[in-house]
Design an enzyme around this catalytic site. Sequence first.
Site, PDB file in Angstrom:
ATOM      1  N   ARG A  57      25.407-101.464 -87.797  1.00 15.83           N
ATOM      2  CA  ARG A  57      24.557-102.465 -88.870  1.00 15.83           C
ATOM      3  C   ARG A  57      24.625-101.860 -90.237  1.00 15.83           C
ATOM      4  NH1 ARG A  57      18.865-103.532 -85.814  1.00 15.83           N
ATOM      5  NH2 ARG A  57      19.283-101.308 -85.674  1.00 15.83           N
ATOM      6  N   LYS A  76      25.622 -95.820 -69.512  1.00 15.55           N
ATOM      7  CA  LYS A  76      24.341 -95.884 -69.003  1.00 15.55           C
ATOM      8  C   LYS A  76      23.213 -96.045 -69.688  1.00 15.55           C
ATOM      9  CE  LYS A  76      22.134 -92.189 -67.022  1.00 15.55           C
ATOM     10  NZ  LYS A  76      21.474 -91.066 -67.908  1.00 15.55           N
ATOM     11  N   HIS A 101      29.023 -89.653 -66.856  1.00 13.64           N
ATOM     12  CA  HIS A 101      29.773 -88.456 -67.592  1.00 13.64           C
ATOM     13  C   HIS A 101      30.278 -87.492 -66.697  1.00 13.64           C
ATOM     14  CE1 HIS A 101      26.068 -86.840 -68.758  1.00 13.64           C
ATOM     15  NE2 HIS A 101      26.367 -85.851 -68.817  1.00 13.64           N
ATOM     16  N   LYS A 144      33.596 -84.538 -65.437  1.00 16.65           N
ATOM     17  CA  LYS A 144      33.216 -83.060 -65.520  1.00 16.65           C
ATOM     18  C   LYS A 144      34.527 -82.433 -64.595  1.00 16.65           C
ATOM     19  CE  LYS A 144      28.476 -82.910 -66.347  1.00 16.65           C
ATOM     20  NZ  LYS A 144      27.967 -82.024 -67.456  1.00 16.65           N
ATOM     21  N   GLU A 176      17.857 -78.457 -65.805  1.00 17.59           N
ATOM     22  CA  GLU A 176      17.748 -78.323 -67.248  1.00 17.59           C
ATOM     23  C   GLU A 176      16.558 -77.487 -67.801  1.00 17.59           C
ATOM     24  OE1 GLU A 176      19.813 -82.253 -68.845  1.00 17.59           O
ATOM     25  OE2 GLU A 176      18.395 -82.948 -67.697  1.00 17.59           O
ATOM     26  N   ASP A 193      17.036 -92.115 -64.321  1.00 20.78           N
ATOM     27  CA  ASP A 193      18.055 -91.133 -65.527  1.00 20.78           C
ATOM     28  C   ASP A 193      19.034 -90.211 -64.779  1.00 20.78           C
ATOM     29  OD1 ASP A 193      18.502 -90.504 -68.171  1.00 20.78           O
ATOM     30  OD2 ASP A 193      17.759 -88.431 -67.649  1.00 20.78           O
ATOM     31  N   HIS A 239      24.144 -89.965 -61.838  1.00 23.32           N
ATOM     32  CA  HIS A 239      24.894 -88.544 -61.479  1.00 23.32           C
ATOM     33  C   HIS A 239      24.867 -88.039 -60.172  1.00 23.32           C
ATOM     34  CE1 HIS A 239      25.072 -89.297 -65.880  1.00 23.32           C
ATOM     35  NE2 HIS A 239      23.847 -88.549 -66.188  1.00 23.32           N
ATOM     36  N   LYS A 249      13.591 -81.554 -65.789  1.00 20.53           N
ATOM     37  CA  LYS A 249      13.707 -81.059 -67.174  1.00 20.53           C
ATOM     38  C   LYS A 249      12.468 -79.822 -67.067  1.00 20.53           C
ATOM     39  CE  LYS A 249      15.544 -84.704 -68.761  1.00 20.53           C
ATOM     40  NZ  LYS A 249      16.927 -84.764 -69.240  1.00 20.53           N
TER      41      LYS A 249
HETATM   42  C1  BG6 Z   1      22.294 -87.707 -69.198  1.00 22.89           C
HETATM   43  C2  BG6 Z   1      20.606 -87.894 -69.088  1.00 22.89           C
HETATM   44  O1  BG6 Z   1      22.837 -88.904 -68.635  1.00 22.89           O
HETATM   45  O2  BG6 Z   1      22.446 -86.633 -68.522  1.00 22.89           O
HETATM   46  C3  BG6 Z   1      19.818 -86.750 -69.769  1.00 22.89           C
HETATM   47  O3  BG6 Z   1      20.181 -89.113 -69.686  1.00 22.89           O
HETATM   48  C4  BG6 Z   1      20.472 -85.457 -69.122  1.00 22.89           C
HETATM   49  O4  BG6 Z   1      18.481 -86.873 -69.523  1.00 22.89           O
HETATM   50  C5  BG6 Z   1      21.965 -85.416 -69.216  1.00 22.89           C
HETATM   51  O5  BG6 Z   1      19.907 -84.600 -70.157  1.00 22.89           O
HETATM   52  C6  BG6 Z   1      22.721 -84.189 -68.569  1.00 22.89           C
HETATM   53  O6  BG6 Z   1      23.838 -84.163 -68.772  1.00 22.89           O
HETATM   54  P1  BG6 Z   1      24.346 -82.652 -68.821  1.00 22.89           P
HETATM   55  O7  BG6 Z   1      26.110 -83.048 -68.868  1.00 22.89           O
HETATM   56  O8  BG6 Z   1      24.152 -82.125 -69.994  1.00 22.89           O
HETATM   57  O9  BG6 Z   1      24.246 -82.067 -67.414  1.00 22.89           O
END
Ligand code: BG6
Length: 486
Positions: free
Chosen positions: A51, A148, A178, A182, A216, A235, A240, A331
């Site tokens: 925008r 996502k 994603h 990997k 994480e 999430d 994933h 987390k």
């Molecule tokens: C994302 C989540 O899809 O993946 C995040 O929304 C998360 O919360 C992230 O931290 C983790 O991705 P990666 O590749 O760092 O493990």
Amino acid sequence: MVSRVIPVDTFDLVIFGGTGDLARRKIFPGLYRRFMAGQMNDASRIFGAARAALSEQEFRDQIGAALKEFVATDRLEPEAVEGFLARIFYVPINAREESGWEKLKSTLRGDVVRAFYFSVAPNLFPDLAERLHAHGITDATSRIVVEKPFGRDLASARALNEVLARYFHEDQIYRIDHYLGKETVQNLMAVRFANILFEPIWNSQHVDHVQITVAETMGVNGRGAYYDKSGAMRDMVQNHLMQLLCLIAMEPPYHFDPDAVRDEKLKVIRALQPVPPQNIVRGQYLAGGGEGSYLEHCDNPDSRTESYIAMKVEIANWRWKGTPFYLRTGKRLRARHSEIAITFKEPPHLIFDDAEGWKENVLVIRLQPNEGMHLMVMIKEPGPGGMRLMQVPLDMTFATAYAEAAEAAEDVPDAYERLIMDVIRGNQTLFMRGDEVEAAWAWADPIIEGWEARGDKPQGYDPGSSGPEDALMLIHRDGRRWREIK
Ligand code: BG6
């Protein structure tokens, strides 16, 4: 060993949300690295669309700054940066207004691959899809890439699929997860389906249990508003971890072909059993280490959203009946540590006296950090002292080769780079099909509805720990233990 680079066809790629965080952190730096590697040719162009009323130069300056921030310094060759930025353009556009679209249309070429990356909030997907179609910017050969979260439950995912299906065929829609991009995740398929070794023992007769961990160290600060409406289940698990589980559990597809692979993944998701409340532990990180708690980070003192989840999942089919899959993600845990560990059963009869020294075989597929695989095997403890057993990691030959390639770090594309190149190639194998996403929500919905209806509150856990106490019990009561997060 340096990875082989196969150039892709000339493309025009439009990134909606071109000034956004994902574009700055991942998409543009990734494309730059592909440009450097010679995978993206000189005739290809990238358009940022957003925008903001920016000039082309202002946008290029922003991307130049993003490259400085997110690309390793030794890869930032001034000539290459200049060459890359010359291929970047900017189109001011508002998904909800009519202006800008005709200009975009006249700018794009008809004889190259056209791809549109929706790096925006999902509530804008319908507007973008509709306007692209209405202005004749897309045709049956165009591709769209959607990020996502793809819905927040079955109903919303279905609604999104329906809107997209109005304008695009399924083979034009690239739903990104994603994790599928990997390197190690793809290696998992190679190891399973290009070797005879594992397949005969890849079942509940030989596999005691599987653990999937995505830990994480970061909290949700900065993303609290989004995260609090989502939580670890939506999430991370629904997408994933689910994809990882599918790749471990699926039957061999007849061919490495997008639909053949996705058909097999879908069967796994459909075979997932409902998860009773006693097989789920949810947690929220507490304050510590100089940082605030989850409740502070999401600015919601009453939040019941989980920043950690552990669950025991069962797959009701011939191959896996009786083998539990323990999933956990969270987390602010002890370390950034993601892995899949497949623990095998004990031999039918142990002939050695050193029963205490004996441990199970474990195949560990490490996603991050230090991507790679190893198989824990028993050997004789070296030297005199009789026949004593010890467990050692067996580095498979590919692991060494892989490490060498990884040393040339930038030559191994990261998840986003690989996936964007696959979009240009027209290869959907590493993208989620609409029915897969819906099946995953159909499994997740009742679980989430269950804890919402009961008003369950997540258990607090210390930052830097491996999660809430109850998560230990979840696996201990089955006579097993979590692998260490380190
Ligand atoms: C994302 C989540 O899809 O993946 C995040 O929304 C998360 O919360 C992230 O931290 C983790 O991705 P990666 O590749 O760092 O493990």
